[in-house]
Write an enzyme that holds these catalytic residues in place. Structure first.
Site, PDB file in Angstrom:
ATOM      1  CG  ASP A 162       3.811  49.808  -2.637  1.00 34.70           C
ATOM      2  OD1 ASP A 162       3.088  50.468  -3.691  1.00 34.70           O
ATOM      3  OD2 ASP A 162       4.641  48.920  -3.060  1.00 34.70           O
ATOM      4  CG  ASP A 171       6.744  52.222  -4.907  1.00 34.22           C
ATOM      5  OD1 ASP A 171       5.329  52.514  -5.102  1.00 34.22           O
ATOM      6  OD2 ASP A 171       7.216  51.043  -5.153  1.00 34.22           O
ATOM      7  CG  LEU A 172       6.426  50.213   0.806  1.00 33.84           C
ATOM      8  CD1 LEU A 172       5.602  49.224   1.897  1.00 33.84           C
ATOM      9  CD2 LEU A 172       7.649  50.865   2.012  1.00 33.84           C
TER      10      LEU A 172
END
Lengths: 455, 176
Positions: free
Chosen positions: A358, A315-316
């Site tokens: 993301d 997960d960004l």
């Protein structure tokens, strides 16, 4: 006046004998010219001889002079023969309906012959009539066949396995992108096979096996093949072939007929649909559905090969900020760039999927006992990559990423649970500072009973 | 009752032949050739004595022609082509005991024919008489041909039993 010599009966008999039997008709001696009856008989006999000579040579036209029983019978014979000639002429002109009567056995045989001729002719005419009817129907059928060939979008082929000749309809040539050949061509399955795509040769082999005279179990073999063929433009095209074998009494194919369908566009369309259904449209990475499929495949392979899987859920960090600051297009661009970087960090056999937003998932094959090593190596590559600012078009931005990690089968044999474990680990990473990696720990993370909510 | 027309007493009508089934329930339609010939040759005798041989022959020819036309209309009219016509002619001649009719020669357009009638009703078996006697047959054949083709024919007997031949032979030529 010298006294006229009295006719000698022996001399007269000799003369009559010669008249009747000698090849050359005798001359009546001068001394007998006065014997009127003798002269009259000579006239009859001569006429009779002339007529008989003509008959013997097929000439029935003699005009018999004289009278009496013998000449009368001769004339009747002449009349009958001429009648038969006329009759034969009628038969020759197609009139088989006449009957000859009162001529003994000849009547019976001639009439029987005439009747047989008539029956034969009648039968022949019936056969001719049937033949004409069949020919007419055949022409009609041929016309329908030609119209059907002309109208259909499919090509048609007809292969005679005995003569090794093949017919292809104009549309078939068109589909194959080859110049039209109107006449039959040689059936050469080996050469034809060289135009088949290497991935489709198994299907072609099925056709070849049937061609070799294999006995079919179902009497008539109907098959549908889809394979790629090198077309005249030197590009492979997908063809759909409805293939039917016509078999003989021994159940051996003697003829193949079928249709060729150009399914190139349909195949391309299907492929596009498949991609749309399984790939993320933005990054072209596998989506959640394809990920599940890959996960199952990888788990099966891992079990079989006694290897393991490393699942890394990413997960960004800072993605929302990019979106809010530079807009969604910039956010999308960021996702594409990150996807390319992650993809480049993996092997061909590994899987990278995007779950939306993301969130990315990696599935990496590993030797058992080396899971941490593989995970660390991959994560290090990603973190190193993300250290550099990323070009999102409008700006270069620097972001971070967090990930949760789980191992198959060490942590679990269940794919869904495996994902949940990584998910919880990711949550832990996010919660404990971001930009870090957390491996599933059943002792620590396994106590959480509900799935944590992550931003 | 058959009535005379135009003041004629003996104008021919097929009905004059009568109903033999009613009229001759026992004897039927059979008779002897001698009886037929008895009537014909006594007619010749009387007619010749009153009108001469030439007129007698003329009368017999014309009577034969009338008979031929009637015969055609009653027995042969169904024939539409030469083959059927000849076949029917032969079978009817045989059935009615007139003789054995045969075509000896004929051109394709039926303009000139030679026909024979063997065992002729009129003459077969007669003594040699030095002349042909089948003038009635000549007229008969001419009447039939005229009815079939719609054209006139000159029919002439060239061989006859009475001239020593075994079959009667007739030339049949279209009158152009």
């Amino acid at each position: 006046m010298p006294r006229k010599k009295r006719p000698d009966i022996e001399e007269i008999l000799k003369l009559v004998y010669e008249m009747m039997l000698s090849p050359k008709f005798p001359t009546i001696p001068e001394e007998l010219e006065g014997v009127e009856r003798l002269v009259e008989i000579a006239g009859y006999v001569q006429a009779f001889r002339d007529g008989a000579y003509g008959f013997a040579h097929g000439d029935l036209s003699c005009d018999l002079k004289g009278r009496g029983f013998l000449i009368g019978c001769f004339k009747e014979l002449q009349a009958n023969l001429r009648h038969l000639t006329w009759f034969a002429k009628r038969v020759a002109s197609g009139d088989y309906d006449q009957q000859i009567e009162f001529m003994g056995d000849f009547s019976e045989y001639f009439n029987r012959m005439s009747r047989d001729f008539y029956e034969a002719l009648k039968s022949l005419r019936e056969s001719e009539s049937n033949l004409l009817k069949i020919t007419k129907e055949l022409h009609k059928s041929e016309e329908r066949w030609q119209l059907a060939i002309a109208c259909t979008q499919d090509g048609v082929y007809d292969i005679d396995l005995n003569t090794k000749k093949a017919f292809f309809s104009p549309r078939a040539w068109e589909i194959l992108r080859l110049p039209l050949v109107r006449s039959d061509i040689d059936y050469d399955p080996v050469t034809w096979g060289s135009f088949i795509h290497s991935d489709d040769l198994e299907k072609w082999a099925e056709v070849l096996n049937m061609s070799s005279g294999t006995k079919l179990t179902n009497g008539q073999g109907k098959h549908y093949f889809e394979f790629r063929v090198m077309a005249g433009d030197e590009k492979y095209r997908w063809l759909g072939v409805h293939h039917m074998a016509i078999v003989n009494a021994e159940d051996v194919p003697r003829r193949y007929v079928g249709t060729i369908e150009d399914i190139q566009e349909m195949r391309e369309h299907d492929e596009e649909i498949r991609k749309q259904a399984t790939l993320d449209q933005l990054t072209k990475l596998p989506n959640r559905y394809l990920y599940k499929d890959r996960l199952l495949q990888n788990m099966v392979m891992a079990k079989r090969n006694v290897t393991s899987l490393v699942l890394i859920l990413w997960d960004l960090d800072g993605f929302k900020w990019v979106n809010d600051t530079y807009g969604h297009l910039a956010g999308d661009r960021l996702l594409v760039v990150v996807a390319e970087l992650m993809r480049a960090s993996l092997r061909e056999t590994d899987t990278l999927a995007r779950f939306g937003g993301d969130e990315f998932v990696m599935l990496i094959t590993s030797y058992r006992g080396h899971e941490e090593e593989v995970a660390n190596l991959t994560i290090s590559r990603i973190f190193n990559t993300l250290c550099e600012p990323l070009d999102i078009g409008v700006e270069k931005v620097k972001i971070g990423a967090s990930c949760g990690i789980s191992f198959f089968p060490r942590h679990t044999n269940d794919g869904e649970i495996l994902f949940n474990m990584a998910d919880k680990a990711l949550y832990e990473a996010k919660k404990t500072g971001k930009n870090k990696a957390v491996v599933w720990d059943s002792g620590k993370l396994g106590q959480q009973k509900t799935k944590p909510k992550r931003k | 009752m058959i009535s005379a027309t135009d003041g004629r007493k003996y104008e021919f009508s097929w009905d004059l032949l009568g109903d033999l089934a009613i009229g001759r329930p026992n004897l039927g339609n059979q008779t002897r050739v001698e009886v037929y010939r008895l009537m014909q040759f006594t007619f010749r005798d009387v007619l010749e004595s009153k009108f001469g041989a030439e007129m007698t022959d003329e009368i017999f020819f014309q009577a034969g022609a009338v008979a031929g036309k009637e015969f055609y209309s009653h027995f042969l009219a169904e024939a539409k082509d030469v083959g059927t016509f000849v076949k029917l002619l032969q079978s009817t001649f045989k059935e009615y005991g007139i003789g054995i009719f045969r075509i000896e020669a004929a051109d394709d357009d039926m303009k000139n024919l030679v026909v024979t009638v063997a065992e002729d009703l009129d003459c077969s078996g007669l003594p040699e008489l030095e002349y042909e006697v089948c003038t009635y047959d000549e007229g008969f054949i001419a009447g039939i041909m005229e009815s079939f083709t719609g054209r006139f024919y000159d029919v002439k007997e060239i061989d006859c039993w009475c001239t020593g031949d075994r079959t009667c032979r007739f030339t049949v030529d279209l009158v152009e």
